[in-house]
Design a protein around this motif. Structure first.
Motif, PDB file in Angstrom:
ATOM      1  N   VAL A  79      20.736 -35.964  50.685  1.00 32.77           N
ATOM      2  CA  VAL A  79      20.611 -36.832  49.471  1.00 32.77           C
ATOM      3  C   VAL A  79      20.405 -38.215  49.667  1.00 32.77           C
ATOM      4  N   LEU A  80      21.767 -38.604  50.104  1.00 34.71           N
ATOM      5  CA  LEU A  80      21.803 -40.083  50.161  1.00 34.71           C
ATOM      6  C   LEU A  80      20.991 -40.619  51.363  1.00 34.71           C
ATOM      7  N   HIS A  90      15.557 -48.231  46.893  1.00 37.11           N
ATOM      8  CA  HIS A  90      16.262 -46.936  47.289  1.00 37.11           C
ATOM      9  C   HIS A  90      16.330 -45.888  46.284  1.00 37.11           C
ATOM     10  N   GLU A  91      15.411 -45.693  45.541  1.00 38.11           N
ATOM     11  CA  GLU A  91      15.305 -44.663  44.571  1.00 38.11           C
ATOM     12  C   GLU A  91      14.378 -43.486  44.428  1.00 38.11           C
ATOM     13  N   ARG A 118      30.891 -39.347  41.763  1.00 37.54           N
ATOM     14  CA  ARG A 118      31.551 -40.150  43.113  1.00 37.54           C
ATOM     15  C   ARG A 118      31.135 -41.969  43.065  1.00 37.54           C
ATOM     16  N   GLY A 119      30.157 -42.125  42.081  1.00 38.04           N
ATOM     17  CA  GLY A 119      29.384 -43.625  42.253  1.00 38.04           C
ATOM     18  C   GLY A 119      28.542 -43.766  43.394  1.00 38.04           C
ATOM     19  N   ARG A 130       9.670 -43.132  30.263  1.00 45.24           N
ATOM     20  CA  ARG A 130      11.038 -43.367  29.740  1.00 45.24           C
ATOM     21  C   ARG A 130      11.544 -41.828  29.693  1.00 45.24           C
ATOM     22  N   ARG A 131      10.601 -40.730  29.538  1.00 48.84           N
ATOM     23  CA  ARG A 131      11.378 -39.578  29.486  1.00 48.84           C
ATOM     24  C   ARG A 131      11.755 -39.054  30.838  1.00 48.84           C
ATOM     25  N   SER A 132      11.639 -39.785  31.827  1.00 48.16           N
ATOM     26  CA  SER A 132      11.880 -39.412  33.192  1.00 48.16           C
ATOM     27  C   SER A 132      12.927 -40.120  33.626  1.00 48.16           C
ATOM     28  N   VAL A 133      13.538 -39.793  34.871  1.00 45.94           N
ATOM     29  CA  VAL A 133      14.699 -40.570  35.245  1.00 45.94           C
ATOM     30  C   VAL A 133      14.590 -40.950  36.631  1.00 45.94           C
ATOM     31  N   ARG A 134      14.810 -41.858  37.419  1.00 47.53           N
ATOM     32  CA  ARG A 134      14.937 -42.129  38.528  1.00 47.53           C
ATOM     33  C   ARG A 134      16.550 -42.038  39.207  1.00 47.53           C
ATOM     34  N   VAL A 135      16.735 -41.631  40.475  1.00 46.14           N
ATOM     35  CA  VAL A 135      18.058 -41.583  41.166  1.00 46.14           C
ATOM     36  C   VAL A 135      17.940 -42.795  41.993  1.00 46.14           C
ATOM     37  N   ARG A 136      19.039 -43.559  41.931  1.00 44.64           N
ATOM     38  CA  ARG A 136      18.896 -44.848  42.892  1.00 44.64           C
ATOM     39  C   ARG A 136      20.358 -44.685  43.570  1.00 44.64           C
ATOM     40  N   LEU A 137      20.342 -45.018  44.811  1.00 45.60           N
ATOM     41  CA  LEU A 137      21.548 -45.318  45.780  1.00 45.60           C
ATOM     42  C   LEU A 137      22.335 -46.569  45.422  1.00 45.60           C
TER      43      LEU A 137
END
Length: 184
Positions: A79-80, A90-91, A118-119, A130-137
């Motif tokens: 994932v990372l 980086h998302e 774990r941060g 705005r209803r969705s998210v992004r995952v950022r390193l």
């Protein structure tokens, strides 16, 4: 009887398999046994694919060790690394992470939760929806994945040291041809 290569190892000494077969390896012993016990079958694919399977097991161990040194599980690194490869910032969306890591939606939610705890990643609102998210390193996630990757690449170089540069390129080309039909 083995079907190993007659070519000597560097320095002129013949290769020795762990099972004692001069000029071969364990797969040569397995193939020879099948040829003896089931001569009606063409077991030639075993000569390639059994070696690929055995190398995959060795590579899995090598990767687990490289990641464990950085307190990462293989799935965490996956994932990372997907986020790191995405380029700045980086998302990725959770859907993009699913494609990159080949896991189910519920599994990815759990993985992102654990990494966020774990941060190493953070969830951010998607500016386009705005209803969705992004995952950022995070910076911590970037540091740990970069260090783990450096150790992994070093270990993989050692694993391939038995081949010259041109041999590695030829092997990569052949493996690409075999694996291409299974890729997305």
């Amino acid at each position: 009887m083995t079907t190993g290569s007659p070519h000597p190892a560097p320095g002129g000494a013949p290769d020795a398999a762990p099972g004692g077969a001069a000029g071969g390896d364990e797969v040569d012993l397995i193939v020879a046994a099948w040829r003896r016990e089931a001569p009606q079958l063409d077991v030639e694919p075993l000569e390639v694919l059994s070696r690929v399977a055995r190398l995959a097991r060795h590579l899995d161990r090598l990767r687990r060790d490289a990641f464990a040194a950085h307190e990462l599980e293989t799935w965490e690194f996956d994932v990372l690394a997907a986020l790191r490869r995405a380029g700045s910032p980086h998302e990725l969306s959770p859907g993009q992470l699913l494609v990159e890591t080949l896991v189910a939606s519920g599994t990815m939610t759990n993985r992102v939760d654990r990494l966020a705890g774990r941060g190493l990643v953070e969830r951010r609102p998607d500016p386009a929806d705005r209803r969705s998210v992004r995952v950022r390193l995070t910076a911590a996630g970037s540091a740990v994945v970069d260090a783990a990757l450096a150790d992994l690449v070093e270990a993989e170089h050692r694993m391939l040291d038995v081949l010259g540069r041109e041999e590695r390129r030829a092997l990569a080309t052949l493996l690409r041809r075999v694996s291409a039909p299974f890729e997305r």
